[in-house]
Design a protein around this motif. Sequence first.
Motif, PDB file in Angstrom:
ATOM      1  N   PHE A 156      -3.906   0.442  12.727  1.00  0.00           N
ATOM      2  CA  PHE A 156      -4.941   0.848  13.738  1.00  0.00           C
ATOM      3  C   PHE A 156      -6.110   0.187  13.416  1.00  0.00           C
ATOM      4  CE2 PHE A 156      -7.728   3.924  15.351  1.00  0.00           C
ATOM      5  CZ  PHE A 156      -7.171   4.043  16.648  1.00  0.00           C
ATOM      6  N   ILE A 157      -6.885   0.276  12.147  1.00  0.00           N
ATOM      7  CA  ILE A 157      -7.920  -0.355  11.905  1.00  0.00           C
ATOM      8  C   ILE A 157      -7.925  -1.658  12.158  1.00  0.00           C
ATOM      9  CG2 ILE A 157      -9.537  -0.668  10.278  1.00  0.00           C
ATOM     10  CD1 ILE A 157      -8.765   1.939   9.010  1.00  0.00           C
ATOM     11  N   ILE A 158      -6.915  -2.544  11.394  1.00  0.00           N
ATOM     12  CA  ILE A 158      -6.852  -3.895  11.740  1.00  0.00           C
ATOM     13  C   ILE A 158      -6.893  -4.392  13.165  1.00  0.00           C
ATOM     14  CG2 ILE A 158      -5.741  -6.208  11.206  1.00  0.00           C
ATOM     15  CD1 ILE A 158      -5.353  -5.011   8.438  1.00  0.00           C
ATOM     16  N   GLU A 159      -5.860  -3.837  14.094  1.00  0.00           N
ATOM     17  CA  GLU A 159      -5.811  -4.342  15.210  1.00  0.00           C
ATOM     18  C   GLU A 159      -6.841  -3.574  16.256  1.00  0.00           C
ATOM     19  OE1 GLU A 159      -1.509  -3.142  16.009  1.00  0.00           O
ATOM     20  OE2 GLU A 159      -0.876  -5.217  15.067  1.00  0.00           O
ATOM     21  N   GLY A 160      -7.686  -2.761  15.748  1.00  0.00           N
ATOM     22  CA  GLY A 160      -8.886  -2.260  16.539  1.00  0.00           C
ATOM     23  C   GLY A 160      -9.787  -3.315  16.959  1.00  0.00           C
ATOM     24  N   LEU A 207       0.747  -1.188   0.077  1.00  0.00           N
ATOM     25  CA  LEU A 207       0.045  -0.224   0.016  1.00  0.00           C
ATOM     26  C   LEU A 207       1.047   1.315  -0.038  1.00  0.00           C
ATOM     27  CD1 LEU A 207      -1.236   0.450   3.657  1.00  0.00           C
ATOM     28  CD2 LEU A 207       0.366  -1.101   3.007  1.00  0.00           C
ATOM     29  N   LYS A 208       0.276   2.290   0.178  1.00  0.00           N
ATOM     30  CA  LYS A 208       1.046   3.658   0.157  1.00  0.00           C
ATOM     31  C   LYS A 208       1.489   3.737   1.461  1.00  0.00           C
ATOM     32  CE  LYS A 208      -1.583   6.079  -3.337  1.00  0.00           C
ATOM     33  NZ  LYS A 208      -2.387   7.022  -3.732  1.00  0.00           N
ATOM     34  N   ARG A 209       2.897   4.180   1.602  1.00  0.00           N
ATOM     35  CA  ARG A 209       3.606   4.048   2.787  1.00  0.00           C
ATOM     36  C   ARG A 209       2.685   4.932   3.794  1.00  0.00           C
ATOM     37  NH1 ARG A 209       9.614   5.736   1.396  1.00  0.00           N
ATOM     38  NH2 ARG A 209       8.760   7.473   2.668  1.00  0.00           N
ATOM     39  N   LYS A 210       1.985   6.230   3.246  1.00  0.00           N
ATOM     40  CA  LYS A 210       1.385   6.909   4.484  1.00  0.00           C
ATOM     41  C   LYS A 210       0.142   6.476   5.212  1.00  0.00           C
ATOM     42  CE  LYS A 210      -1.878   9.203   0.830  1.00  0.00           C
ATOM     43  NZ  LYS A 210      -1.925  10.496   0.268  1.00  0.00           N
ATOM     44  N   ASN A 211      -0.178   5.169   4.615  1.00  0.00           N
ATOM     45  CA  ASN A 211      -1.461   4.404   5.098  1.00  0.00           C
ATOM     46  C   ASN A 211      -1.097   3.313   6.021  1.00  0.00           C
ATOM     47  OD1 ASN A 211      -3.042   6.293   3.491  1.00  0.00           O
ATOM     48  ND2 ASN A 211      -2.969   5.046   1.629  1.00  0.00           N
ATOM     49  N   ILE A 212       0.222   3.345   6.112  1.00  0.00           N
ATOM     50  CA  ILE A 212       0.504   1.853   6.960  1.00  0.00           C
ATOM     51  C   ILE A 212      -0.119   1.819   8.210  1.00  0.00           C
ATOM     52  CG2 ILE A 212       2.326   0.766   8.208  1.00  0.00           C
ATOM     53  CD1 ILE A 212       3.915   1.004   5.518  1.00  0.00           C
ATOM     54  N   ALA A 213       0.157   2.988   8.814  1.00  0.00           N
ATOM     55  CA  ALA A 213      -0.417   3.169  10.258  1.00  0.00           C
ATOM     56  C   ALA A 213      -2.047   3.175  10.288  1.00  0.00           C
ATOM     57  CB  ALA A 213       0.286   4.688  10.856  1.00  0.00           C
ATOM     58  N   ALA A 214      -2.520   3.820   9.382  1.00  0.00           N
ATOM     59  CA  ALA A 214      -4.060   3.788   9.576  1.00  0.00           C
ATOM     60  C   ALA A 214      -4.618   2.411   9.339  1.00  0.00           C
ATOM     61  CB  ALA A 214      -4.577   4.493   8.294  1.00  0.00           C
ATOM     62  N   VAL A 215      -3.964   1.545   8.386  1.00  0.00           N
ATOM     63  CA  VAL A 215      -4.528   0.189   8.244  1.00  0.00           C
ATOM     64  C   VAL A 215      -4.138  -0.538   9.465  1.00  0.00           C
ATOM     65  CG1 VAL A 215      -3.998  -1.865   6.686  1.00  0.00           C
ATOM     66  CG2 VAL A 215      -4.124   0.454   5.835  1.00  0.00           C
ATOM     67  N   ALA A 243      -3.002  -9.418  13.789  1.00  0.00           N
ATOM     68  CA  ALA A 243      -1.768  -8.449  14.065  1.00  0.00           C
ATOM     69  C   ALA A 243      -1.294  -7.879  12.503  1.00  0.00           C
ATOM     70  CB  ALA A 243      -0.811  -8.876  14.806  1.00  0.00           C
ATOM     71  N   VAL A 244      -0.668  -6.877  12.582  1.00  0.00           N
ATOM     72  CA  VAL A 244      -0.004  -6.227  11.285  1.00  0.00           C
ATOM     73  C   VAL A 244       1.281  -6.049  11.715  1.00  0.00           C
ATOM     74  CG1 VAL A 244      -0.045  -4.162   9.822  1.00  0.00           C
ATOM     75  CG2 VAL A 244      -1.960  -5.138  10.686  1.00  0.00           C
ATOM     76  N   THR A 245       2.152  -6.415  10.915  1.00  0.00           N
ATOM     77  CA  THR A 245       3.758  -6.360  10.860  1.00  0.00           C
ATOM     78  C   THR A 245       4.327  -5.518   9.524  1.00  0.00           C
ATOM     79  OG1 THR A 245       3.933  -8.395  12.198  1.00  0.00           O
ATOM     80  CG2 THR A 245       5.796  -7.576  11.136  1.00  0.00           C
ATOM     81  N   THR A 246       4.874  -4.550   9.671  1.00  0.00           N
ATOM     82  CA  THR A 246       5.558  -3.978   8.832  1.00  0.00           C
ATOM     83  C   THR A 246       6.784  -4.633   8.113  1.00  0.00           C
ATOM     84  OG1 THR A 246       4.687  -1.807   9.493  1.00  0.00           O
ATOM     85  CG2 THR A 246       6.559  -1.840   7.637  1.00  0.00           C
TER      86      THR A 246
END
Length: 73
Positions: A18-22, A8-16, A28-31
């Motif tokens: 946050f949503i999934i782990e919410g 995805l776009k780098r700027k969207n990593i944190a949002a995605v 869980a999400v790992t970069t």
Amino acid sequence: MVNRYFQLKRKNIAAVQFIIEGYGEMAAVTTMDPKAALIRVSIIPDFVSEMDGLLNYLKNKYDLKEIPGFQVR
């Protein structure tokens, strides 16, 4: 765990993430590579169908592209 890989776009990593782990402990999400904006979503097998629905939504909203057959080296 069921591992699925997305780009995805780098700027969207944190949002995605946050949503999934919410959704609690369903996934869980790992970069994997921040420069390439590659993430791994590790899903508990009992919640694969629920996460599929969420991931389909995120694919549209955040231009998430699944990388089928990705192998970690």
